[in-house]
Design a protein around this motif. Structure first.
Motif, mmCIF file in Angstrom:
data_model
loop_
_atom_site.group_PDB
_atom_site.id
_atom_site.type_symbol
_atom_site.label_atom_id
_atom_site.label_comp_id
_atom_site.label_asym_id
_atom_site.label_seq_id
_atom_site.Cartn_x
_atom_site.Cartn_y
_atom_site.Cartn_z
ATOM 1 N N GLU A 191 -3.191 5.199 -4.182
ATOM 2 C CA GLU A 191 -4.275 4.316 -3.750
ATOM 3 C C GLU A 191 -3.978 3.773 -2.354
ATOM 4 O O GLU A 191 -2.826 3.695 -1.918
ATOM 5 N N ARG A 192 -5.042 3.362 -1.698
ATOM 6 C CA ARG A 192 -4.910 2.821 -0.332
ATOM 7 C C ARG A 192 -3.931 1.651 -0.275
ATOM 8 O O ARG A 192 -3.105 1.563 0.636
ATOM 9 N N SER A 193 -4.008 0.764 -1.266
ATOM 10 C CA SER A 193 -3.133 -0.418 -1.272
ATOM 11 C C SER A 193 -1.660 -0.015 -1.369
ATOM 12 O O SER A 193 -0.788 -0.643 -0.743
ATOM 13 N N GLU A 194 -1.358 1.038 -2.146
ATOM 14 C CA GLU A 194 0.023 1.508 -2.291
ATOM 15 C C GLU A 194 0.539 2.070 -0.973
ATOM 16 O O GLU A 194 1.686 1.823 -0.574
ATOM 17 N N ILE A 195 -0.300 2.834 -0.304
ATOM 18 C CA ILE A 195 0.111 3.442 0.970
ATOM 19 C C ILE A 195 0.292 2.374 2.035
ATOM 20 O O ILE A 195 1.250 2.422 2.828
ATOM 21 N N GLU A 196 -0.590 1.401 2.052
ATOM 22 C CA GLU A 196 -0.466 0.317 3.043
ATOM 23 C C GLU A 196 0.802 -0.502 2.796
ATOM 24 O O GLU A 196 1.442 -0.963 3.749
ATOM 25 N N ALA A 197 1.181 -0.679 1.531
ATOM 26 C CA ALA A 197 2.427 -1.393 1.225
ATOM 27 C C ALA A 197 3.632 -0.592 1.715
ATOM 28 O O ALA A 197 4.605 -1.159 2.247
ATOM 29 N N LEU A 198 3.583 0.729 1.553
ATOM 30 C CA LEU A 198 4.672 1.577 2.034
ATOM 31 C C LEU A 198 4.729 1.578 3.568
ATOM 32 O O LEU A 198 5.810 1.678 4.155
ATOM 33 N N GLU A 199 3.585 1.427 4.205
ATOM 34 C CA GLU A 199 3.557 1.367 5.672
ATOM 35 C C GLU A 199 4.323 0.141 6.169
ATOM 36 O O GLU A 199 5.027 0.203 7.191
ATOM 37 N N VAL A 200 4.232 -0.938 5.423
ATOM 38 C CA VAL A 200 4.981 -2.157 5.780
ATOM 39 C C VAL A 200 6.485 -1.896 5.678
ATOM 40 O O VAL A 200 7.266 -2.341 6.531
ATOM 41 N N THR A 201 6.913 -1.140 4.656
ATOM 42 C CA THR A 201 8.347 -0.861 4.510
ATOM 43 C C THR A 201 8.857 0.032 5.642
ATOM 44 O O THR A 201 10.010 -0.094 6.054
ATOM 45 N N VAL A 202 8.018 0.937 6.146
ATOM 46 C CA VAL A 202 8.423 1.782 7.283
ATOM 47 C C VAL A 202 8.678 0.909 8.505
ATOM 48 O O VAL A 202 9.609 1.137 9.276
ATOM 49 N N GLN A 203 7.855 -0.121 8.664
ATOM 50 C CA GLN A 203 7.998 -1.015 9.820
ATOM 51 C C GLN A 203 9.173 -1.979 9.663
ATOM 52 O O GLN A 203 9.910 -2.240 10.617
#
Length: 421
Positions: A276-288
């Motif tokens: 889901e979009r929310s899961e991917i956006e949360a993972l994007e925060v971890t990349v940063q």
């Protein structure tokens, strides 16, 4: 009315060209449709570059639409000129049939065939193969003129280097496919990679010429997937990343995704996974914020390996990865070890028994006998995950895995595969 599926595809970067954006939105908002994507059996396995349109079709299925999966038993015998600078090598009927079976098996891993909107698999040889040349020329050759076909990029780009009449007809034959699926399966949409735009629009032209004016069919293309630096996606150090476990093992497949650059990983999560979009956006925060944890890469590798190879193969890939990271090779069986070290430097040696010091010098693991003795005494040498500290140790049959290979490690990360001949 805005369509949530098209919104999601747009967010994921999966919409490149549409023949009629407003018409497509209206169609999807009002009814469940059948749509198709074709794959030509040019090999007995697809590689990861092939599956983006198929995964997009799967997204439609998850929204209640029916995917039609066309394996080109006929078009595979002709050769698609799209994206190529030279003629394809024609394959035998037997090879095509073998390739078709391999691709069918892989599609069954991706799609649901059992539900109410279960996927349907078709082979265009079933309708193209029985068509004679007069029928082809009279019923379909008259529908498009030469100037129309010369305007296709796939054809125009080949005029200087040469294009056979065989490949010249490919776009029309694919147009016949769309028309056939429209007539017999109620198929309203074709999905393909960006290089298929010319072939898709030819199909729409054939449908337009053979039906009432108000008849509506649509085409969507997906952008070519590239890396952040602009280079081609889908290659590992050892070549193409295949879906066939015999060509690219689940461990290699898992490692390909694990090694995704931070600059690419979120893009690939959007394109390849069903998170889901929310899961991917949360993972994007971890990349940063926590790039060293590589949570996004681990998630991408797990999702893709599970999708293509199943949970058991994923578990094995994780076990191999953890054993290599910890250096505890004893946890691996011979087949897993062979898989894990397929690409490390190797050397061939005879099966005669040898002293450990002589052996590692001959195998160029240690540069000299003096250094070899030090390496053994200091615990720097491991054979198949077992540390050897006795300079009198004899390498023999019990050290050969499957009687054909051995893994020697010097230090923490210097591995070498010994192949016995």
């Amino acid at each position: 009315m805005t369509n949530s599926l098209l919104e999601d595809l747009s967010w994921r970067g999966l919409l490149y060209q549409q023949t009629d954006k407003e018409g497509m939105e209206e169609l999807l908002s009002n009814e469940k449709i059948s749509l198709y994507c074709g794959v030509d059996p040019t090999a007995d396995s697809m590689h990861i570059g092939h599956i983006v349109p198929l995964l997009t079709l799967r997204r439609f299925q998850l929204h209640g639409h029916r995917p039609i999966l066309l394996v080109g038993g006929a078009t595979g015998m002709i050769g698609d000129p799209s994206g190529r600078s030279e003629e394809r090598q024609l394959q035998t009927t037997e090879q095509i049939d073998k390739n078709v079976q391999g691709i069918k098996t892989q599609m069954e891993q991706i799609f649901d065939f059992q539900s109410e909107n279960g996927a349907q698999m078709v082979n265009n040889r079933d309708w193209i193969g029985s068509m004679n040349v007069i029928e082809f020329l009279r019923d379909f050759g008259k529908l498009v003129n030469i100037n129309y076909m010369l305007g296709k990029d796939s054809i125009a780009s080949r005029l200087d280097t040469g294009l056979s009449f065989t490949e010249f007809t490919y776009t029309l034959i694919q147009g016949i496919d769309f028309n056939h699926l429209f007539n017999h399966y109620g198929c309203r949409v074709q999905v393909g990679g960006s290089d298929q735009w010319g072939n898709i629009t030819t199909g729409l032209e054939v449908i337009r010429k053979t039906h009432e004016e108000e008849t509506k069919a649509f085409g969507i293309t997906i952008p070519l997937v590239t890396k952040a630096d602009g280079t081609k996606f889908g290659k590992s150090a050892s070549g193409s990343v295949w879906l066939d476990a015999k060509k690219t093992s689940p461990y290699e497949f898992y490692q390909f995704w694990i090694n995704t650059a931070d600059s690419d990983v979120i893009k690939y999560l959007k394109i390849f996974t069903f998170l889901e979009r929310s899961e991917i956006e949360a993972l994007e925060v971890t990349v940063q914020n926590e790039p060293h944890l590589r949570k996004a890469q681990i998630t991408l590798a797990e999702e893709m390996t599970r999708l293509i190879h199943g949970q058991e193969a994923l578990d094995q890939a994780i076990r191999i990865s953890q054993a290599l990271f910890s250096g505890n090779l004893k946890e691996l069986n011979a087949e897993e070890m062979k898989d894990a070290f397929k690409d490390v430097p190797s050397v061939e040696m005879s099966k005669e028994e040898k002293n450990i010091v002589d052996f590692i010098v001959e195998a160029s693991v240690s540069p000299s006998k003096r250094q070899g003795r030090e390496d053994v005494t200091n615990g720097a040498i491991s054979v198949n995950g077992e540390k050897i500290t006795d300079v009198g140790y004899i390498i023999g049959k019990n050290d050969r895995l499957e009687d054909e290979f051995m893994i020697i490690r010097r230090g923490k990360k210097n591995y070498k595969m010994i192949k016995f001949v």
